[in-house]
Write a protein that holds these residues in place. Structure first.
Motif, PDB file in Angstrom:
ATOM      1  N   ILE A   1      -2.687   9.861  12.477  1.00 14.78           N
ATOM      2  CA  ILE A   1      -2.505  11.407  11.836  1.00 14.78           C
ATOM      3  C   ILE A   1      -1.970  11.248  10.324  1.00 14.78           C
ATOM      4  O   ILE A   1      -2.475  11.872   9.639  1.00 14.78           O
ATOM      5  CB  ILE A   1      -1.443  11.927  12.971  1.00 14.78           C
ATOM      6  CG1 ILE A   1      -1.982  12.118  14.248  1.00 14.78           C
ATOM      7  CG2 ILE A   1      -0.581  13.039  12.084  1.00 14.78           C
ATOM      8  CD1 ILE A   1      -0.836  12.379  15.099  1.00 14.78           C
ATOM      9  N   GLY A   2      -1.329  10.067  10.109  1.00 17.14           N
ATOM     10  CA  GLY A   2      -0.875  10.105   8.884  1.00 17.14           C
ATOM     11  C   GLY A   2      -2.321   9.833   7.857  1.00 17.14           C
ATOM     12  O   GLY A   2      -2.179  10.413   6.713  1.00 17.14           O
ATOM     13  N   ILE A   3      -3.205   9.026   8.433  1.00 20.31           N
ATOM     14  CA  ILE A   3      -4.556   8.978   7.603  1.00 20.31           C
ATOM     15  C   ILE A   3      -5.174  10.306   7.223  1.00 20.31           C
ATOM     16  O   ILE A   3      -5.592  10.482   6.205  1.00 20.31           O
ATOM     17  CB  ILE A   3      -5.414   8.138   8.392  1.00 20.31           C
ATOM     18  CG1 ILE A   3      -4.723   6.516   8.072  1.00 20.31           C
ATOM     19  CG2 ILE A   3      -6.964   8.023   7.805  1.00 20.31           C
ATOM     20  CD1 ILE A   3      -5.647   5.471   9.033  1.00 20.31           C
ATOM     21  N   ILE A   4      -5.172  11.087   8.435  1.00 16.06           N
ATOM     22  CA  ILE A   4      -5.700  12.513   8.219  1.00 16.06           C
ATOM     23  C   ILE A   4      -5.010  13.169   7.277  1.00 16.06           C
ATOM     24  O   ILE A   4      -5.569  13.740   6.240  1.00 16.06           O
ATOM     25  CB  ILE A   4      -5.555  13.089   9.751  1.00 16.06           C
ATOM     26  CG1 ILE A   4      -6.553  12.439  10.723  1.00 16.06           C
ATOM     27  CG2 ILE A   4      -6.161  14.668   9.384  1.00 16.06           C
ATOM     28  CD1 ILE A   4      -6.423  12.971  12.111  1.00 16.06           C
ATOM     29  N   ASN A   5      -3.594  13.367   7.196  1.00 15.95           N
ATOM     30  CA  ASN A   5      -2.798  13.801   6.522  1.00 15.95           C
ATOM     31  C   ASN A   5      -3.182  13.581   4.797  1.00 15.95           C
ATOM     32  O   ASN A   5      -2.990  14.530   4.091  1.00 15.95           O
ATOM     33  CB  ASN A   5      -1.392  14.271   6.710  1.00 15.95           C
ATOM     34  CG  ASN A   5      -1.401  15.151   8.070  1.00 15.95           C
ATOM     35  OD1 ASN A   5      -2.221  16.172   8.342  1.00 15.95           O
ATOM     36  ND2 ASN A   5      -0.233  15.299   8.714  1.00 15.95           N
ATOM     37  N   TYR A   6      -2.836  12.317   4.638  1.00 19.51           N
ATOM     38  CA  TYR A   6      -2.995  11.978   3.507  1.00 19.51           C
ATOM     39  C   TYR A   6      -4.348  12.072   2.721  1.00 19.51           C
ATOM     40  O   TYR A   6      -4.455  12.325   1.596  1.00 19.51           O
ATOM     41  CB  TYR A   6      -2.649  10.128   3.278  1.00 19.51           C
ATOM     42  CG  TYR A   6      -1.375   9.936   3.173  1.00 19.51           C
ATOM     43  CD1 TYR A   6      -0.539  10.339   2.088  1.00 19.51           C
ATOM     44  CD2 TYR A   6      -0.704   9.166   4.354  1.00 19.51           C
ATOM     45  CE1 TYR A   6       0.758  10.156   2.223  1.00 19.51           C
ATOM     46  CE2 TYR A   6       0.793   8.887   4.103  1.00 19.51           C
ATOM     47  CZ  TYR A   6       1.276   9.292   3.030  1.00 19.51           C
ATOM     48  OH  TYR A   6       2.885   9.209   2.984  1.00 19.51           O
ATOM     49  N   SER A   7      -5.439  12.204   3.673  1.00 20.84           N
ATOM     50  CA  SER A   7      -6.590  12.328   3.239  1.00 20.84           C
ATOM     51  C   SER A   7      -6.917  13.635   2.728  1.00 20.84           C
ATOM     52  O   SER A   7      -7.534  14.014   1.897  1.00 20.84           O
ATOM     53  CB  SER A   7      -7.836  11.855   4.300  1.00 20.84           C
ATOM     54  OG  SER A   7      -7.851  10.471   4.672  1.00 20.84           O
TER      55      SER A   7
ATOM     56  N   THR B   1      -5.058   7.062  -2.053  1.00 20.56           N
ATOM     57  CA  THR B   1      -5.885   5.945  -1.286  1.00 20.56           C
ATOM     58  C   THR B   1      -5.064   4.693  -0.943  1.00 20.56           C
ATOM     59  O   THR B   1      -5.422   4.297   0.106  1.00 20.56           O
ATOM     60  CB  THR B   1      -6.770   5.392  -2.383  1.00 20.56           C
ATOM     61  OG1 THR B   1      -7.803   6.678  -2.825  1.00 20.56           O
ATOM     62  CG2 THR B   1      -8.039   4.633  -1.810  1.00 20.56           C
ATOM     63  N   ASP B   2      -4.126   4.245  -1.694  1.00 20.20           N
ATOM     64  CA  ASP B   2      -3.285   3.040  -1.135  1.00 20.20           C
ATOM     65  C   ASP B   2      -2.597   3.492  -0.145  1.00 20.20           C
ATOM     66  O   ASP B   2      -2.463   2.552   0.684  1.00 20.20           O
ATOM     67  CB  ASP B   2      -2.579   2.500  -2.477  1.00 20.20           C
ATOM     68  CG  ASP B   2      -3.313   1.944  -3.635  1.00 20.20           C
ATOM     69  OD1 ASP B   2      -4.397   1.524  -3.139  1.00 20.20           O
ATOM     70  OD2 ASP B   2      -2.784   1.531  -4.633  1.00 20.20           O
ATOM     71  N   GLN B   3      -1.911   4.756   0.009  1.00 21.13           N
ATOM     72  CA  GLN B   3      -1.026   5.057   1.087  1.00 21.13           C
ATOM     73  C   GLN B   3      -1.910   5.058   2.528  1.00 21.13           C
ATOM     74  O   GLN B   3      -1.756   4.520   3.507  1.00 21.13           O
ATOM     75  CB  GLN B   3      -0.773   6.239   1.021  1.00 21.13           C
ATOM     76  CG  GLN B   3       0.728   6.428   0.064  1.00 21.13           C
ATOM     77  CD  GLN B   3       1.780   5.800   0.599  1.00 21.13           C
ATOM     78  OE1 GLN B   3       2.115   4.347   0.519  1.00 21.13           O
ATOM     79  NE2 GLN B   3       2.527   6.125   1.660  1.00 21.13           N
ATOM     80  N   ILE B   4      -3.401   5.475   2.262  1.00 19.10           N
ATOM     81  CA  ILE B   4      -4.192   5.596   3.354  1.00 19.10           C
ATOM     82  C   ILE B   4      -4.607   4.213   3.685  1.00 19.10           C
ATOM     83  O   ILE B   4      -4.721   3.602   5.027  1.00 19.10           O
ATOM     84  CB  ILE B   4      -5.572   6.321   2.967  1.00 19.10           C
ATOM     85  CG1 ILE B   4      -5.076   7.766   2.776  1.00 19.10           C
ATOM     86  CG2 ILE B   4      -6.478   6.227   4.373  1.00 19.10           C
ATOM     87  CD1 ILE B   4      -6.054   8.506   2.188  1.00 19.10           C
ATOM     88  N   PHE B   5      -4.688   3.192   2.742  1.00 19.48           N
ATOM     89  CA  PHE B   5      -4.986   1.726   2.934  1.00 19.48           C
ATOM     90  C   PHE B   5      -3.920   1.184   3.799  1.00 19.48           C
ATOM     91  O   PHE B   5      -4.324   0.278   4.770  1.00 19.48           O
ATOM     92  CB  PHE B   5      -5.328   1.059   1.748  1.00 19.48           C
ATOM     93  CG  PHE B   5      -5.668  -0.310   1.966  1.00 19.48           C
ATOM     94  CD1 PHE B   5      -7.261  -0.515   2.273  1.00 19.48           C
ATOM     95  CD2 PHE B   5      -5.022  -1.304   1.667  1.00 19.48           C
ATOM     96  CE1 PHE B   5      -7.685  -1.906   2.549  1.00 19.48           C
ATOM     97  CE2 PHE B   5      -5.457  -2.463   1.788  1.00 19.48           C
ATOM     98  CZ  PHE B   5      -6.829  -2.815   2.314  1.00 19.48           C
ATOM     99  N   ILE B   6      -2.620   1.371   3.401  1.00 17.76           N
ATOM    100  CA  ILE B   6      -1.614   0.789   3.956  1.00 17.76           C
ATOM    101  C   ILE B   6      -1.614   1.364   5.650  1.00 17.76           C
ATOM    102  O   ILE B   6      -1.380   0.537   6.547  1.00 17.76           O
ATOM    103  CB  ILE B   6      -0.296   1.154   3.421  1.00 17.76           C
ATOM    104  CG1 ILE B   6      -0.129   0.767   2.251  1.00 17.76           C
ATOM    105  CG2 ILE B   6       0.939   0.960   4.428  1.00 17.76           C
ATOM    106  CD1 ILE B   6       0.976   1.300   1.290  1.00 17.76           C
ATOM    107  N   LYS B   7      -1.875   2.489   5.961  1.00 14.39           N
ATOM    108  CA  LYS B   7      -1.815   3.036   7.299  1.00 14.39           C
ATOM    109  C   LYS B   7      -2.934   2.216   8.123  1.00 14.39           C
ATOM    110  O   LYS B   7      -2.763   1.818   9.198  1.00 14.39           O
ATOM    111  CB  LYS B   7      -2.050   4.366   7.295  1.00 14.39           C
ATOM    112  CG  LYS B   7      -0.801   5.341   6.664  1.00 14.39           C
ATOM    113  CD  LYS B   7      -0.118   6.302   7.547  1.00 14.39           C
ATOM    114  CE  LYS B   7       1.170   6.619   7.110  1.00 14.39           C
ATOM    115  NZ  LYS B   7       2.344   6.156   7.932  1.00 14.39           N
ATOM    116  N   ALA B   8      -4.227   2.221   7.430  1.00 14.67           N
ATOM    117  CA  ALA B   8      -5.399   1.844   8.002  1.00 14.67           C
ATOM    118  C   ALA B   8      -5.225   0.123   8.625  1.00 14.67           C
ATOM    119  O   ALA B   8      -5.332  -0.284   9.552  1.00 14.67           O
ATOM    120  CB  ALA B   8      -6.647   1.798   7.329  1.00 14.67           C
ATOM    121  N   SER B   9      -4.489  -0.372   7.548  1.00 16.06           N
ATOM    122  CA  SER B   9      -4.151  -1.923   7.592  1.00 16.06           C
ATOM    123  C   SER B   9      -3.292  -2.015   8.496  1.00 16.06           C
ATOM    124  O   SER B   9      -3.122  -2.828   9.817  1.00 16.06           O
ATOM    125  CB  SER B   9      -3.670  -2.396   6.379  1.00 16.06           C
ATOM    126  OG  SER B   9      -4.669  -2.481   5.313  1.00 16.06           O
TER     127      SER B   9
END
Length: 180
Positions: free
Chosen positions: A68-74, A38-46
């Motif tokens: 793309i990173g958000i998709i893959n981490y999700s 979740t934190d990795q996705i948050f970093i990417k979205a931020s």
């Protein structure tokens, strides 16, 4: 090109990167707890929001790679929910890809159902609004994680990750197929 075809093309690019990174790193991500993903996705979205708001940047990245990173981490998070967290990289590349595709199928089914009900209203949205919705979903997921996964009336964490995947796909469709 219709939404299903565009979805498939976006996922193809995301899947290709996932496969390449799995060859490079194996499935080391299997040790990550949901909170870490979740934190990795948050970093990417931020980072996407920063790219959208700042006129200059010092690191050459674009929104596409971050979505793309958000998709893959999700998808990794959904796999962790499905299989549980491991103490080691316990999936082969082939097994990881099977799991990846299962989660993509869930996201696509949800996308088709919601597009039917909402009439593809996302096509009238801005990419910045989709980014904000992703950040909002992440804050909700963080709150649910802080509540040990318990909700009173809300959808759970899995639904949040599925929505994040679809919002990211929609943003990439906007960025890559505008006017096509």
């Amino acid at each position: 090109m219709n939404t299903n075809e565009q979805f498939d093309l976006i996922i193809k690019d995301s899947r290709d990167l996932f496969v390449k990174k799995t060859k490079d790193y194996g499935t080391a991500w299997r040790i990550l707890r949901l909170t870490s993903l979740t934190d990795q996705i948050f970093i990417k979205a931020s980072r996407i929001r920063s790219l959208q708001e700042n006129k200059t940047q010092k690191v050459e990245e674009n929104e596409d790679s971050e979505f793309i990173g958000i998709i893959n981490y999700s998808i990794m998070a959904l796999i962790q929910i499905e299989l549980g967290i491991s103490e080691k990289a316990d999936l082969t590349a082939e097994e990881a890809l099977i799991q990846y595709n299962l989660q993509v199928d869930k996201a696509k089914t949800l996308m088709i159902d919601k597009n039917h009900d909402y009439g593809e209203v996302w096509r009238k949205m801005r990419v910045s609004s989709l980014t904000d919705l992703i950040l909002q979903k992440l804050l909700r997921i963080k709150q649910i994680e802080d509540n040990a996964g318990q909700t009173l009336v809300s959808e759970g964490i899995e639904a949040g990750y599925l929505d994040i995947i679809n919002y990211s796909v929609f943003a990439l469709i906007h960025l890559n197929f505008k006017g096509k």
